[in-house]
Design a protein around this motif. Structure first.
Motif, short mmCIF file in Angstrom:
data_model
loop_
_atom_site.label_atom_id
_atom_site.label_comp_id
_atom_site.label_asym_id
_atom_site.label_seq_id
_atom_site.Cartn_x
_atom_site.Cartn_y
_atom_site.Cartn_z
N PHE A 45 0.95 -3.92 -10.81
CA PHE A 45 -0.32 -4.30 -10.18
C PHE A 45 -0.15 -5.56 -9.34
O PHE A 45 -0.78 -5.70 -8.29
N ARG A 46 0.70 -6.48 -9.79
CA ARG A 46 0.96 -7.68 -8.98
C ARG A 46 1.67 -7.31 -7.68
O ARG A 46 1.40 -7.89 -6.63
N GLU A 47 2.56 -6.34 -7.75
CA GLU A 47 3.23 -5.86 -6.52
C GLU A 47 2.20 -5.24 -5.57
O GLU A 47 2.29 -5.44 -4.35
N GLU A 48 1.25 -4.51 -6.11
CA GLU A 48 0.18 -3.94 -5.28
C GLU A 48 -0.68 -5.05 -4.68
O GLU A 48 -1.12 -4.95 -3.53
N ARG A 122 -3.41 3.38 12.02
CA ARG A 122 -2.59 4.49 11.55
C ARG A 122 -1.52 4.00 10.56
O ARG A 122 -1.26 4.64 9.54
N GLU A 123 -0.92 2.86 10.86
CA GLU A 123 0.10 2.31 9.95
C GLU A 123 -0.52 1.96 8.59
O GLU A 123 0.05 2.27 7.54
N LEU A 124 -1.68 1.34 8.62
CA LEU A 124 -2.36 1.00 7.38
C LEU A 124 -2.80 2.26 6.63
O LEU A 124 -2.72 2.33 5.40
N SER A 130 0.18 6.46 0.85
CA SER A 130 1.31 6.32 -0.06
C SER A 130 0.89 5.67 -1.37
O SER A 130 1.28 6.13 -2.45
N HIS A 131 0.07 4.63 -1.29
CA HIS A 131 -0.44 3.99 -2.51
C HIS A 131 -1.22 4.99 -3.35
O HIS A 131 -1.07 5.04 -4.57
N GLY A 132 -2.08 5.75 -2.69
CA GLY A 132 -2.88 6.74 -3.40
C GLY A 132 -2.02 7.77 -4.11
O GLY A 132 -2.29 8.14 -5.26
N ILE A 137 0.52 9.91 -9.15
CA ILE A 137 1.72 10.23 -9.92
C ILE A 137 1.73 9.45 -11.22
O ILE A 137 2.00 10.01 -12.30
N TRP A 138 1.44 8.16 -11.15
CA TRP A 138 1.43 7.31 -12.34
C TRP A 138 0.41 7.82 -13.35
O TRP A 138 0.70 7.92 -14.55
N LEU A 139 -0.76 8.17 -12.87
CA LEU A 139 -1.80 8.68 -13.76
C LEU A 139 -1.37 9.99 -14.41
O LEU A 139 -1.56 10.19 -15.62
#
Length: 155
Positions: A45-48, A122-124, A130-132, A137-139
């Motif tokens: 979460f800190r990396e996020e 578009r970059e954002l 990717s975050h989503g 995947i984590w969930l």
């Protein structure tokens, strides 16, 4: 400095608010996870938090390049839950809001022929997609079910 369409400026301002909301949420949840003794999840979460802060900085730079003073209009309250899967579900919803916002901003920039701001959005958008995906995947890896500690205090 190029003049930007007022609606593009609105998209930039709203994006800054959403990104700073994400910073606040991930930072708070990282500290909460640390209290719960889940150092690995807290680290992620800190990396996020850092990644979302980079997004906010990119937006600030973009706004400054357009001659606009950056101002986040409204931060949303931090979402909380009694366990990691619950936090991930909240964060997934937050990322979806960002994804949808950037998709709308890209569509508008395409419509008005604003390639520079389109590229920025578009970059954002891609980063947030990717975050989503990573959160989903984590969930799934956690089974998508509430974990132990349902009696934990949140805030």
């Amino acid at each position: 400095m190029d003049a930007a369409h007022p609606r593009v400026l609105g998209y930039l301002g709203r994006a800054l608010s959403l990104e700073l909301t994400a910073v606040q949420q991930y930072m708070t949840q990282a500290s909460l996870l640390e209290i719960w003794g889940n150092a690995e999840a807290a680290k992620r979460f800190r990396e996020e938090t850092v990644e979302e802060l980079r997004h906010a900085e990119k937006l600030v730079q973009r706004m400054l390049s357009l001659g606009v003073a950056p101002a986040a209009s409204q931060l949303q309250p931090v979402a909380h839950a009694p366990d990691l899967p619950g936090l991930l579900r909240h964060n997934s919803a937050m990322e979806t809001e960002l994804i949808n916002h950037y998709a709308e901003a890209v569509r508008f920039c395409v419509q008005i022929g604003d390639g520079e701001n389109e590229d920025c959005f578009r970059e954002l958008w891609r980063d947030e997609q990717s975050h989503g995906e990573e959160l989903a995947i984590w969930l799934r890896q956690l089974g998508g079910q509430p974990g132990p500690g349902l009696d934990r205090a949140t805030f």
